[in-house]
Scaffold this motif. Structure first.
Motif, PDB file in Angstrom:
ATOM      1  N   HIS A 174      73.570  36.212 120.580  1.00  0.00           N
ATOM      2  CA  HIS A 174      72.436  35.656 119.843  1.00  0.00           C
ATOM      3  C   HIS A 174      71.497  34.851 120.738  1.00  0.00           C
ATOM      4  O   HIS A 174      70.303  34.721 120.441  1.00  0.00           O
ATOM      5  N   THR A 175      72.014  34.326 121.839  1.00  0.00           N
ATOM      6  CA  THR A 175      71.163  33.556 122.757  1.00  0.00           C
ATOM      7  C   THR A 175      70.009  34.404 123.286  1.00  0.00           C
ATOM      8  O   THR A 175      68.891  33.908 123.472  1.00  0.00           O
ATOM      9  N   LEU A 176      70.270  35.689 123.516  1.00  0.00           N
ATOM     10  CA  LEU A 176      69.216  36.565 124.033  1.00  0.00           C
ATOM     11  C   LEU A 176      68.054  36.668 123.052  1.00  0.00           C
ATOM     12  O   LEU A 176      66.888  36.662 123.459  1.00  0.00           O
ATOM     13  N   ASP A 177      68.372  36.750 121.757  1.00  0.00           N
ATOM     14  CA  ASP A 177      67.311  36.810 120.744  1.00  0.00           C
ATOM     15  C   ASP A 177      66.452  35.553 120.785  1.00  0.00           C
ATOM     16  O   ASP A 177      65.217  35.621 120.738  1.00  0.00           O
ATOM     17  N   ILE A 178      67.115  34.394 120.861  1.00  0.00           N
ATOM     18  CA  ILE A 178      66.386  33.125 120.830  1.00  0.00           C
ATOM     19  C   ILE A 178      65.518  32.968 122.074  1.00  0.00           C
ATOM     20  O   ILE A 178      64.348  32.562 121.982  1.00  0.00           O
ATOM     21  N   LEU A 179      66.062  33.292 123.239  1.00  0.00           N
ATOM     22  CA  LEU A 179      65.276  33.167 124.469  1.00  0.00           C
ATOM     23  C   LEU A 179      64.070  34.101 124.450  1.00  0.00           C
ATOM     24  O   LEU A 179      62.968  33.725 124.867  1.00  0.00           O
ATOM     25  N   PHE A 180      64.268  35.325 123.965  1.00  0.00           N
ATOM     26  CA  PHE A 180      63.163  36.281 123.870  1.00  0.00           C
ATOM     27  C   PHE A 180      62.053  35.738 122.965  1.00  0.00           C
ATOM     28  O   PHE A 180      60.872  35.762 123.316  1.00  0.00           O
ATOM     29  N   ALA A 181      62.446  35.225 121.802  1.00  0.00           N
ATOM     30  CA  ALA A 181      61.459  34.700 120.856  1.00  0.00           C
ATOM     31  C   ALA A 181      60.759  33.460 121.413  1.00  0.00           C
ATOM     32  O   ALA A 181      59.559  33.271 121.203  1.00  0.00           O
TER      33      ALA A 181
END
Length: 405
Positions: A174-181
């Motif tokens: 889920h960290t990847l989603d947050i960093l992307f956003a």
């Protein structure tokens, strides 16, 4: 740039509305995760028109959008030009400054996490790295690590369900989603809907983590009571996935909500239909193309080799031709009219102009004057497609600027 931002904002608004109305309350969390991230990518890439989609109703007529012609009753004052140039510099400066601040904040948050990873005591629990912190914090996770309060951990006060919840965040990346956003927020901070998407993404992450815990322990009621015990604690950690993020009635109800396969299939179909319509609307083969007067006249569109029609002497000469012959009516000049009109005309296979149309008029005989001038045009060198002459439709915006008072 303004046009691009408006288009992306419209797309994000539509996608967010679809999510709120159709998807948020359904137990289709993995689909929703793909939908939310995909919506961000779609909304920011499609307006760039990096590729085109063949129109559903092919007309066989190429459409070219010409640059705007400005008709001035008098020269714009130097002061006005100076003001506009400085305004552009100021706006650009504010935009860059805000993006820099957001980027700096993200960098500080990332540095903070990595400092904790390097300096704090850690343990390996069920194959997951757990960092023990002296600060009073709730369990939270980032990248491949769970952070917990050291005293609570060593005294056994942290329930295994909470560790499982954070472990689910890590396993599902889920960290990847947050960093992307968050990176998108830095670049497109002016778009108000980015923040709404980030909130929706984080809440959907909680749905996914809750689902993983309930599958592992099978005690939904006990887990709900456990979450409610933490509901009064509103501590949050930037970027981290945290157990107390939006512990709302909706999140608790989602755990016991029954799935309807038929309803899910129907909603997925509707979402697919909306995406197809938006793709067709914002990226179509017949989308107008800007003319670069200094570019090669031959270009490719899909599998076709197209040669644009050419005004005798080049497109710049066409702009001069219209500008020198266009006469603003006395009434428009008297009233200091400032407006825009939009015209269309067809360049036929023999180079002659036809099918003159006023798309947008402002009165004062301006549209009729534009048609009069276009009818005076000499024949163009006709356009061709794969070596064969074709008709080409042109769109011409004209701006009327009044004399400064």
């Amino acid at each position: 740039m303004i046009t691009y931002l408006l288009k992306s904002a419209i797309l994000l608004l539509v996608f967010y509305a679809v999510y709120k109305l159709l998807l948020e309350n359904e137990k289709m969390f993995r689909f929703n995760r793909v939908y939310l991230i995909g919506s961000l990518i779609f909304s920011l890439v499609i307006p760039l028109q990096l590729f085109s989609v063949k129109a559903m109703f092919e007309t066989g007529i190429n459409t070219i959008q010409l640059d705007e012609i400005v008709i001035q009753t008098n020269r714009t004052s130097l002061d006005e030009n100076y003001i506009m140039q400085n305004l552009f510099v100021i706006v650009s400066g504010v935009y860059i400054m805000a993006s820099t601040v957001l980027a700096f904040r993200l960098a500080l948050n990332l540095i903070s996490f990595f400092i904790k990873l390097k300096t704090k005591e850690s343990r390996l629990v069920n194959g997951v790295k757990v960092v023990l912190m002296k600060e009073t914090v709730l369990p939270h996770s980032f990248w491949n690590t769970i952070f917990v309060n050291k005293a609570d951990f060593e005294s056994g006060k942290i329930p295994s369900e909470l560790i499982a919840h954070e472990k689910a965040h890590l396993e599902q990346k889920h960290t990847l989603d947050i960093l992307f956003a968050e990176v998108l927020r830095i670049v497109f901070w002016v778009n108000p809907f980015i923040s709404y998407f980030i909130k929706a993404i984080k809440l959907n992450h909680e749905f996914l983590a809750d689902e993983a815990v309930n599958k592992q322990f099978g005690e939904i009621s006990n887990y709900q009571n456990l979450l409610l015990d933490f509901a009064s604690n509103r501590q949050t950690v930037p970027l981290a996935s945290t157990i107390n993020y939006q512990i709302t009635k909706k999140r608790l109800l989602m755990m016991t909500k029954k799935e309807s396969a038929l309803k899910i299939v129907f909603k997925v179909f509707i979402v697919g239909l909306v995406c197809s319509l938006l793709l067709f609307t914002f990226s179509s083969k017949v989308t107008a193309q800007k003319v670069d007067p200094f570019a090669n006249k031959v270009y490719k569109s899909g599998d076709l080799k197209i040669k644009q029609p050419e005004f005798p002497g080049g497109i710049i000469e066409f702009y001069k031709f219209v500008g020198q012959r266009f006469k603003v009516s006395a009434e428009a000049s008297k009233n200091n009219v400032e407006t825009k009109i939009s015209m269309q005309f067809m360049v036929e296979k023999d180079g002659s102009l036809s099918e003159f149309k006023i798309v947008k008029d402002a009165g004062y005989g301006l549209g009729e004057e534009a048609i009069r001038v276009l009818k005076l045009s000499p024949k163009w060198i006709p356009g061709s497609e794969n070596g064969k002459p074709v008709r080409v439709l042109y769109s011409l915006p004209i701006t009327i600027q009044a004399a400064p008072k």
